[in-house]
Scaffold this motif. Structure first.
Motif, PDB file in Angstrom:
ATOM      1  N   LEU A 111      68.787  73.777  15.083  1.00  0.00           N
ATOM      2  CA  LEU A 111      68.501  72.891  13.834  1.00  0.00           C
ATOM      3  C   LEU A 111      69.819  72.122  13.823  1.00  0.00           C
ATOM      4  O   LEU A 111      69.752  70.967  13.229  1.00  0.00           O
ATOM      5  CB  LEU A 111      68.240  73.453  12.621  1.00  0.00           C
ATOM      6  N   LEU A 112      71.069  72.486  14.619  1.00  0.00           N
ATOM      7  CA  LEU A 112      72.287  71.774  14.129  1.00  0.00           C
ATOM      8  C   LEU A 112      72.336  70.193  14.489  1.00  0.00           C
ATOM      9  O   LEU A 112      72.337  69.298  13.702  1.00  0.00           O
ATOM     10  CB  LEU A 112      73.424  72.469  14.759  1.00  0.00           C
TER      11      LEU A 112
ATOM     12  N   PHE B 203      67.475  68.671   2.125  1.00  0.00           N
ATOM     13  CA  PHE B 203      67.078  67.745   3.225  1.00  0.00           C
ATOM     14  C   PHE B 203      67.555  66.285   2.914  1.00  0.00           C
ATOM     15  O   PHE B 203      67.777  65.457   3.617  1.00  0.00           O
ATOM     16  CB  PHE B 203      65.623  67.946   3.589  1.00  0.00           C
ATOM     17  N   SER B 204      66.981  65.868   1.722  1.00  0.00           N
ATOM     18  CA  SER B 204      67.151  64.488   1.624  1.00  0.00           C
ATOM     19  C   SER B 204      68.762  64.047   1.297  1.00  0.00           C
ATOM     20  O   SER B 204      68.822  62.721   1.510  1.00  0.00           O
ATOM     21  CB  SER B 204      66.396  63.931   0.266  1.00  0.00           C
ATOM     22  N   PHE B 205      69.499  65.011   0.875  1.00  0.00           N
ATOM     23  CA  PHE B 205      70.758  64.682   0.644  1.00  0.00           C
ATOM     24  C   PHE B 205      71.425  64.272   2.152  1.00  0.00           C
ATOM     25  O   PHE B 205      72.057  63.290   2.470  1.00  0.00           O
ATOM     26  CB  PHE B 205      71.571  65.868   0.245  1.00  0.00           C
ATOM     27  N   LEU B 206      71.252  65.325   2.904  1.00  0.00           N
ATOM     28  CA  LEU B 206      71.552  65.277   4.383  1.00  0.00           C
ATOM     29  C   LEU B 206      71.184  63.844   4.872  1.00  0.00           C
ATOM     30  O   LEU B 206      71.619  63.192   5.632  1.00  0.00           O
ATOM     31  CB  LEU B 206      71.120  66.351   5.240  1.00  0.00           C
ATOM     32  N   SER B 207      69.644  63.756   4.680  1.00  0.00           N
ATOM     33  CA  SER B 207      69.056  62.332   5.371  1.00  0.00           C
ATOM     34  C   SER B 207      69.878  61.052   5.039  1.00  0.00           C
ATOM     35  O   SER B 207      69.999  60.191   5.928  1.00  0.00           O
ATOM     36  CB  SER B 207      67.576  62.459   5.065  1.00  0.00           C
ATOM     37  N   PHE B 261      74.346  73.042   6.099  1.00  0.00           N
ATOM     38  CA  PHE B 261      73.659  73.814   7.344  1.00  0.00           C
ATOM     39  C   PHE B 261      73.940  75.185   7.110  1.00  0.00           C
ATOM     40  O   PHE B 261      73.088  76.031   7.407  1.00  0.00           O
ATOM     41  CB  PHE B 261      74.228  73.218   8.491  1.00  0.00           C
ATOM     42  N   ILE B 262      75.243  75.665   6.984  1.00  0.00           N
ATOM     43  CA  ILE B 262      75.462  76.883   7.015  1.00  0.00           C
ATOM     44  C   ILE B 262      74.719  77.838   5.787  1.00  0.00           C
ATOM     45  O   ILE B 262      74.088  78.888   5.920  1.00  0.00           O
ATOM     46  CB  ILE B 262      76.959  77.188   6.982  1.00  0.00           C
ATOM     47  N   THR B 263      74.993  77.310   4.663  1.00  0.00           N
ATOM     48  CA  THR B 263      74.270  77.817   3.387  1.00  0.00           C
ATOM     49  C   THR B 263      73.062  77.559   3.396  1.00  0.00           C
ATOM     50  O   THR B 263      72.246  78.601   2.863  1.00  0.00           O
ATOM     51  CB  THR B 263      74.988  77.559   2.134  1.00  0.00           C
ATOM     52  N   GLY B 264      72.366  76.506   3.716  1.00  0.00           N
ATOM     53  CA  GLY B 264      71.122  76.208   3.493  1.00  0.00           C
ATOM     54  C   GLY B 264      70.200  76.086   4.511  1.00  0.00           C
ATOM     55  O   GLY B 264      69.032  75.533   4.384  1.00  0.00           O
ATOM     56  N   GLU B 265      70.475  76.675   5.710  1.00  0.00           N
ATOM     57  CA  GLU B 265      69.791  76.781   6.591  1.00  0.00           C
ATOM     58  C   GLU B 265      68.399  77.282   6.581  1.00  0.00           C
ATOM     59  O   GLU B 265      67.507  76.704   6.957  1.00  0.00           O
ATOM     60  CB  GLU B 265      70.284  77.513   7.946  1.00  0.00           C
ATOM     61  N   LYS B 266      68.212  78.150   5.831  1.00  0.00           N
ATOM     62  CA  LYS B 266      66.898  78.676   5.663  1.00  0.00           C
ATOM     63  C   LYS B 266      65.967  77.734   4.971  1.00  0.00           C
ATOM     64  O   LYS B 266      64.817  77.759   5.128  1.00  0.00           O
ATOM     65  CB  LYS B 266      66.885  79.972   4.586  1.00  0.00           C
TER      66      LYS B 266
END
Lengths: 303, 278, 356
Positions: A111-112, B203-207, B261-266
Motif C-alpha cells: 500500500l505504501l 484517507f482524505s487527509f493523505l489524498s 501509514f504506519i499507525t493507520g495502515e489497517k
C-alpha cells in the motif's frame, strides 16, 4: 409547530443528503455536461463561446496525431493492466501461502506506493531509472565499471508499467488475496489428498475460483486507466521523442493546459475528453449489468 | 517440498522489500553529502528547515521558490480542509443512504458508483472554466472544493459499508428507548462508525496532502503552492544540480504520510477494499 | 398498562411486497400475546409497526383509544428486546440500562436508583461495569431485559429474544421472562417461530402465515381446535397427520377413502361432511392407535424414553406419524392395523377451512 412524521423524515433526509448531492451535481455532474458543451465550441484563452458544431470532432478524426495517441492509450492500458493483474496474483498467491504475519505485512507494505504523494513516487522512479549517469541504477553500473544505460529512452513503456503498476498492484493484490482466503480450505486439502502439486492446485482450483474477482479487477482497472495520466505527466510527459507515451487524456491535458498557456485549446481538448467520458459511461453501465452491482442496493428499513 | 518452501519464502522477502527499497534510497539521498549521488552522511540538506528559505546561500535561486513553511501550511490546509469536508458530508449522506428508503436512492447510489470509477481528471477543463468564472481559480479554497467532491463518492461508499454493518436492531433499540432520529444518529450511529470516520478521515487527509494535478492546474501564484508543486518544480529545474535537497524536502513532505501509514495502515486498507467493492 | 388494537392493518413495502394484509388483533391489558409463524409470515413486520419503526400502509394501530400511526417510536413508551440483544457496544452495561432514562433527562440520582433496581431484578448487579462484548449471551439478554424494564414501559415488544441462546440458558431466561411479565403486569407482544416457546409463554397466540392472521386463541384452543390446516400442521410436535381423503357413500354409511384403504365415519362426523366429496383428515400422532393386524407396516421406530415415536407406512405408501403410549412397543417391519380416536379428529375442506 410540530411536523408530521413523513415531513420530519423528509427534512432529515434532505438536510443530510443535500451537501453531498449538491457537491456531486455542482462539481462532478455539471462539469461533465459542461465538457460536452465545450467540445462543441472553439473555447480558448479568450474564453469566448464560439459554437462550431462537431467541427472539433472532424478535426480530431482527421488529425495525424490521432493514431499515435490511440495506440499509446491502448499500450498503456493493456500493459499496465497486465502488470497489475499478474503482480497482484503473485502478491496474493505468495502472501496467502507464507506465514500469516509475513503475508499481512506484504499486503500492507504494497500500500505504501499508493499512499505516497504521486510527486514523490514519480521523482523516485525518475531518479532510479534516470538515463543520466547520476541516476541510481546507472551510478551502480558505472561503479561496477559498466556504461550507463538510457533506461527511460530504451524502455519507456516498461518503465511506465512499473511506475503505475506499483500503485495498481496493491489493489489487485488485496482483492485477490481476500478472494483466495475465502476459498474453503477443504478444497485445497481434498486436492492435496488426491495428490495434486502446488502448481496444479493454483491452476486448477485457486485461479478458477477467483476468476470473477480477476474479471472485476480488470474491468474496474480498465475504467480508471483509460482516463488516468498523472504519473505519465510527472515522469515522461508524453515523451521521449514524438508522442511516444502521449495517451489520449494526456494529449487533451497538453492541448488545454500545456506549455505556459500557449495551448489553452479547451474546445478541441474537450472533444477527446468527451469521447473518453462516453467510453467510461458505456463501460460503467456494462459492468453494472455484468457484475450485477444492483444487489449492493438492498432497500433499507427505516421509514 | 523443502526447496519449494525456501523458494516461496525467498519470493516473499523480495516482494516485501520491493515497495520499500525506493523509499529507503530516498532517505540515503536526503542525508547524502554529495548533491546528486548517494554518498556519506550529513544533515546539511535539511538546513532549509531553519528559516524555510531554500538555497539561502544563493541569492538568485532563493528568490525563485516560496518559503517552505508557507508551502507546508498550504499543504496542511488543503489536506485538513479536504478531510473535514469529506468526513462531514459523507458521514451524513452515507447514513441516510444506508438507513432510509426514499425516492431516487438507487439513482444516487448508482451515480456515486459510476463517478467513483472514472478518474476525475477528465473534468479538469470544465472545472478550470468554472473556477475561473467564479473567481476561485488560483485559490486554495477552489482546490479544496474540487478535491473534496472527487473524494466524496469513495467516502460515501466506504461509510455506507460501515453503517450497513451496524445491526438494525441497535438503531431500532435506540429509537424505542426514546431517541429521536437525529438523536439516534449522534448518540448511537456516529460513535459506532467511528472507525469508518477515522479511516475515511485518514484517507482524505493523505489524498489532499499528496494532491498534485488539481494544484498544478488550478494554482499559478507561488504563494499558494503546496509541497507537491514545489517538489516537482525543484526536481525538474534543480534535479541535476541539487538532487539531495529535493530528497530532503521530500522526506519532510513524507513525514506525516509515513506516520499515518504506519499507525493507520489497517484503516487505509479498509478504504482501499471498500473502494473496490463500491 | 396499555391495550393494543390493530384494525385492518396492511403493510406493503416499496417494490410491492405485501408483508402484512388486513390484520385485526386486540391485545388486552396485561396480556402476554405471542405472534407465531414461520419466517417471512409478517410477524416481525407487525411488531415493528407496533414499535413505530414502520408505518402501516393501510389501517390503524391504537394504544388504548389513541391512534398511534404517526407517533414516533420514542413517544410510544415501549420496551423492546431483540434476538440480537442490540446492546450498544460502545457503552457499559450500566450506561446501556441508563440510556432510556438519560434520554428522558431524569435527575442523576433517580437514574442511578432505577438502574440498580432493574439490575437487581434481573440479577446482573455485578455486571454493571462490563462491556456487552464481555458478557455471555444469557447475560446480554438479561441486560437487554433490564434496559427494557427500566423505563417502566406500558408495552413490551420482544422479537425472538431467546433464539440466540443455548437450549439450557433459553429455558432459564424464558422462566425469568415469564416471571418478570407476571410481576410487572406489562402488556407483552412476543414474536417467535418456535411453537413450543409460544405454547409455554402465551396467554394467547396469534398464528400468522403469509402476512395474514390464521388463528387467534389460547394455546389450548390452537392445539385442540385448529381453525385450518395451516394451524393444524404448524402447532404440535410431532406435527399432526394431514391426509387428503375422498368421502364415499356405501350401504354402511359414509366412509373416508384414504391411505389406500377405507375408514367408516362415525355418525356425528358423517353428518358434518354430508354433501362434501373431498376433505383433509387431521389426526394428532397420539390419537392414532395401532394394534397387531394387517394392511399397515411399521416403517421406523424411535424410543424417546417415555413413549415411542413411530412411522407407519400405509398401503398407498404414505407415512403416518404415531406416538405410542408408554409401555406399548412394536418392531420395525411388523404388520399392524390402525384406528383413530374420532373425538379428536378434525376434517377440513381442501382449501383449508375447518368443517368439524
Amino acid at each position: 409547530m410540530k411536523l408530521s412524521r413523513e415531513a420530519s423524515k423528509k427534512v432529515l433526509v434532505l438536510v443530510m443528503l443535500l451537501p453531498a448531492a449538491a457537491t456531486i451535481t455542482l462539481f462532478l455532474a455539471f462539469p461533465a455536461a459542461l465538457t460536452v458543451l465545450i467540445s462543441l465550441t472553439e473555447l480558448d484563452y479568450r474564453f469566448q463561446w464560439i459554437w462550431c458544431g462537431v467541427g472539433n470532432y472532424a478535426k480530431l478524426f482527421n488529425s495525424p496525431v490521432l493514431q499515435f495517441i490511440v495506440k499509446a492509450t491502448a499500450i498503456y492500458v493493456a500493459g499496465t493492466l497486465a502488470f497489475n493483474t499478474l503482480m497482484g496474483l503473485v502478491i496474493a498467491l505468495v502472501s496467502t501461502r507464507v506465514h500469516e504475519g509475513l503475508g499481512t505485512f506484504i499486503r500492507a507494505i504494497w500500500l505504501l506506493p499508493r499512499v505516497l504523494p504521486s510527486v514523490v513516487w514519480a521523482l523516485l522512479m525518475m531518479w532510479i531509472f534516470s538515463p543520466l549517469e547520476h541516476g541510481f541504477l546507472n551510478s551502480l553500473i558505472v561503479k561496477a565499471g559498466g556504461k550507463p544505460i538510457p533506461w527511460t529512452f530504451l524502455y519507456h513503456w516498461p518503465f511506465l508499467f512499473i511506475v503505475n503498476g506499483f500503485i495498481g498492484s496493491s489493489l489487485s493484490g488485496i482483492v485477490f488475496s481476500s478472494a483466495i482466503k475465502s476459498i474453503p480450505q477443504d478444497y485445497i486439502i481434498a486436492a492435496r489428498v488426491d495428490g495434486a502439486s502446488s502448481f496444479t492446485i493454483v491452476r486448477k482450483i485457486i485461479l478458477p475460483m477467483i476468476k470473477w474477482h480477476i474479471a472485476f479487477f480488470v474491468a474496474y482497472n480498465t475504467l480508471s486507466l483509460i482516463a488516468s495520466f498523472e504519473y505519465i505527466l510527472l515522469t515522461l510527459n508524453g515523451g521521449p521523442g514524438f508522442y511516444s507515451t502521449e495517451v489520449m487524456i494526456l494529449h487533451a491535458y497538453h492541448l488545454a493546459f500545456g506549455q505556459y498557456m500557449v495551448a489553452m485549446d479547451f474546445g478541441y481538448a474537450a472533444t477527446i475528453v468527451t469521447i473518453l467520458l462516453v467510453i467510461g459511461l458505456v463501460l460503467s453501465i456494462a459492468y453494472w449489468r455484468v457484475f450485477r452491482l444492483r444487489r449492493l442496493m438492498i432497500e433499507p428499513k427505516l421509514e | 517440498m523443502r526447496a519449494g518452501k525456501i523458494l516461496l519464502y525467498a519470493a516473499a522477502v523480495v516482494l516485501a522489500a520491493l515497495p520499500v527499497v525506493p523509499v529507503i534510497l530516498l532517505f540515503f539521498l536526503a542525508f547524502s553529502e554529495h548533491p546528486i549521488y548517494v554518498e556519506g552522511f550529513t544533515l546539511k540538506n535539511f538546513e532549509f528547515l531553519k528559516t524555510g528559505v531554500l538555497f539561502s546561500d544563493h541569492p538568485l535561486y532563493s528568490r525563485l521558490y516560496p518559503n517552505v513553511y508557507t508551502v507546508m501550511v498550504n499543504t496542511f490546509l488543503l489536506a485538513l480542509g479536504n478531510m473535514l469536508l469529506v468526513v462531514l458530508v459523507s458521514s451524513m449522506a452515507a447514513y441516510v443512504i444506508s438507513r432510509y428508503s426514499f425516492k431516487g436512492r438507487s439513482a444516487l447510489l448508482g451515480a456515486f458508483l459510476v463517478i467513483h470509477g472514472v478518474p476525475a481528471s477528465v473534468l479538469l477543463i470544465a472545472l478550470y472554466y468554472m473556477l475561473k468564472a467564479t473567481g476561485l481559480l488560483n485559490t486554495l479554497l477552489g482546490v479544496v472544493l474540487v478535491k473534496m467532491s472527487v473524494d466524496l463518492p469513495l467516502g460515501v461508499w466506504v461509510l455506507k459499508g460501515f453503517y450497513d454493518g451496524i445491526p438494525w436492531d441497535t438503531e431500532i433499540a435506540a429509537l424505542v428507548d426514546g431517541a429521536s432520529r437525529v438523536g439516534a444518529f449522534f448518540r448511537i450511529m456516529l460513535p459506532l462508525v467511528s472507525p469508518g470516520l477515522f479511516a475515511v478521515g485518514l484517507f482524505s487527509f493523505l489524498s489532499g496532502w499528496g494532491e498534485y494535478i488539481f494544484v498544478y492546474t488550478f494554482i499559478q501564484s507561488s504563494t499558494n503552492w503546496t509541497f507537491s508543486l514545489l517538489i516537482q518544480s525543484l526536481f525538474s529545474e534543480m534535479g541535476g544540480i541539487n538532487l539531495a535537497l529535493v530528497a530532503a524536502l521530500s522526506i519532510v513532505y513524507l513525514i506525516p504520510v509515513l506516520a499515518i501509514f504506519i499507525t493507520g495502515e489497517k484503516y487505509l486498507l479498509r478504504v482501499t477494499i471498500g473502494g473496490v467493492k463500491g | 398498562m396499555v391495550t393494543v388494537k390493530l384494525e385492518n392493518v396492511t403493510k406493503i413495502f416499496r417494490g410491492g411486497v405485501e408483508a402484512v394484509r388486513d390484520l385485526n388483533l386486540e391485545v388486552k391489558d396485561g396480556e402476554f400475546l405471542v405472534l407465531l409463524g414461520p419466517s417471512g409470515c409478517g410477524k416481525t413486520t407487525t411488531l415493528l409497526m407496533i414499535a413505530g419503526v414502520y408505518k402501516p400502509t393501510k389501517g390503524y394501530i391504537y394504544f388504548d383509544d389513541k391512534i398511534v400511526n404517526d407517533l414516533e417510536p420514542k413517544d410510544r413508551n415501549i420496551g423492546m428486546v431483540f434476538q440480537s440483544y442490540a446492546l450498544y457496544p460502545h457503552m457499559s452495561v450500566y450506561e446501556n440500562i441508563a440510556f432510556p432514562l438519560r434520554l428522558k433527562k431524569l435527575p442523576k440520582e433517580e437514574i442511578d436508583k432505577r438502574v440498580r433496581e432493574a439490575a437487581s431484578m434481573l440479577h446482573i448487579e455485578n455486571l454493571l461495569d462490563r462491556r456487552p462484548s464481555q458478557l455471555s449471551g444469557g447475560q446480554q439478554q438479561r441486560v437487554a431485559l433490564a434496559r427494557a424494564v427500566v423505563k417502566q414501559p406500558g408495552l413490551f415488544l420482544m422479537d425472538e429474544p431467546l433464539s440466540n441462546l443455548d437450549a439450557k440458558i433459553r429455558i432459564e431466561v424464558r422462566a425469568e421472562l415469564k416471571r418478570l411479565q407476571r410481576e410487572l403486569g406489562i402488556t407483552t407482544i412476543y414474536v417467535t417461530h418456535d411453537q413450543a416457546e409460544a405454547m409455554s409463554l402465551a396467554d394467547r397466540i396469534a398464528v400468522m402465515n403469509e402476512g395474514r392472521l390464521m388463528q387467534l386463541g389460547t394455546p389450548d384452543e390452537l392445539y385442540y381446535k385448529p381453525a385450518n390446516t395451516f394451524v393444524a400442521g404448524f402447532i404440535g410436535a410431532p406435527a399432526a397427520n394431514l391426509v387428503e381423503a375422498d368421502v364415499v357413500e356405501t350401504e354402511r354409511g359414509l366412509e373416508l377413502s384414504m391411505l389406500g384403504t377405507r375408514f367408516p365415519l362415525p355418525s356425528d362426523l358423517a353428518a358434518a361432511v354430508q354433501g362434501v366429496s373431498r376433505v383433509v383428515f387431521m389426526v394428532r400422532s397420539e390419537d392414532v392407535k395401532i394394534s397387531p393386524g394387517k394392511g399397515f407396516f411399521v416403517y421406523s421406530a424411535e424410543w424417546l424414553g417415555r413413549e415411542t415415536f413411530v412411522h407407519i407406512q400405509a398401503p398407498d405408501g404414505t407415512l403416518l406419524r404415531v406416538t405410542l403410549p408408554p409401555g406399548q412397543h412394536v418392531a420395525v417391519g411388523e404388520a399392524v392395523s390402525v384406528s383413530f380416536d374420532y373425538k379428536k379428529v378434525h376434517l377440513y375442506r381442501p382449501s383449508g377451512e375447518l368443517i368439524v
